[in-house]
Design an enzyme around this catalytic site. Structure first.
Site: not given
Ligand code: ZN
Length: 270
Positions: A2-3, A90, A152
């Site tokens: 899941p994002e 679950h 960077r």
């Protein structure tokens, strides 16, 4: 996994059942997920009223009137089951609200987590303390990225996945945002110009917002007896589309960057 958009959709779906409601019953069916459930979880939540819900990075926040917030992470396989017909193997945490709605946190692989955090200390709580700004919040600006990228030499894609620079961005959304902003993923971060960053910030917001809307369009299904909140398939212009044509006439290409697949169009991303 899941994002951020799925967590946001999950939070919005849960809010329909939890916001303003008193928690009547809490059951914990095993001692731990990624780490132990808080020992006082049942005691603190039982009888508490949920004030509001929220999200920080990929964490869902359930604020209560007991000055504590239940913070959940869906890990790799976590999802909330709404009004499950039966409690399954679950379903590790089950919450029943005053009006009798049942919500089960199901996590087959148990990489998720549940914590109870004093609400006024959330910003300094371990996993949140070092997080960068929310990608959909006001803190993410081209100037913020310019400062974070200054000097960077790491690839811009890698730094966008750094949670201390922007919170909660995953691989799919970084690929898609870089594509929309026409920035090559392996460009040295410090060399990305301010005008390019001014394209990138709205691109990040757009890919996340569109995905949240796509997930939100299925929210009504969550009210069904077998409803689930968690994963939905993201679709994009480049992600998972190696070899397909780009609108510019180029072809979507994949390479492995920092152990993860990067999809991009070498013709239009500079
Ligand atoms: Zn292209």
């Amino acid at each position: 996994m899941p994002e951020l958009p799925e967590v946001e959709t999950t939070v919005r779906g849960l809010a329909r059942f939890l916001e303003g409601e008193r928690i009547a019953r809490v059951a914990v069916h095993r001692p731990d997920l990624r780490r132990p459930f808080p020992p006082d979880l049942v005691q603190v939540l039982t009888g508490a009223r949920v004030t509001t819900l929220g999200r920080r990075a990929k964490y869902g926040l359930i604020h209560t009137d007991r000055d504590r917030t239940m913070v959940f992470h869906l890990g790799m396989s976590g999802r909330w089951r709404i009004e499950p017909a039966t409690i399954e193997k679950h379903d590790h945490l089950v919450i029943e609200t005053g009006p009798g709605h049942v919500l089960a946190l199901n996590d087959a692989r148990r990489f998720g987590s549940v914590d109870l955090v004093p609400t006024d200390l959330l910003d300094t709580w371990g996993p949140f303390a070092a997080l960068g700004p929310e990608p959909l919040g006001e803190g993410l600006t081209p100037q913020h990225l310019k400062r974070a990228f200054e000097g960077r030499i790491a690839p811009v894609k890698q730094l966008l996945l750094d949670q201390t620079i922007v919170a909660g961005l995953g691989n799919i959304y970084v690929c898609e945002a870089l594509f929309r902003a026409k920035i090559r993923p392996d460009k040295e971060a410090g060399r990305v110009t301010l005008p390019a960053l001014a394209r990138l910030v709205p691109a990040i917001r757009a890919v996340l917002t569109e995905s949240i809307l796509a997930g939100g369009s299925t929210i009504r299904d969550y009210a069904q007896p077998s409803g689930e909140l968690g994963y939905f398939a993201a679709s994009g212009n480049v992600y998972g589309r190696e070899g397909e044509a780009c609108g510019c006439g180029g072809a979507v290409t994949r390479f492995v960057q920092g152990g993860r697949s990067t999809f991009w169009c070498p013709k239009c991303q500079k």
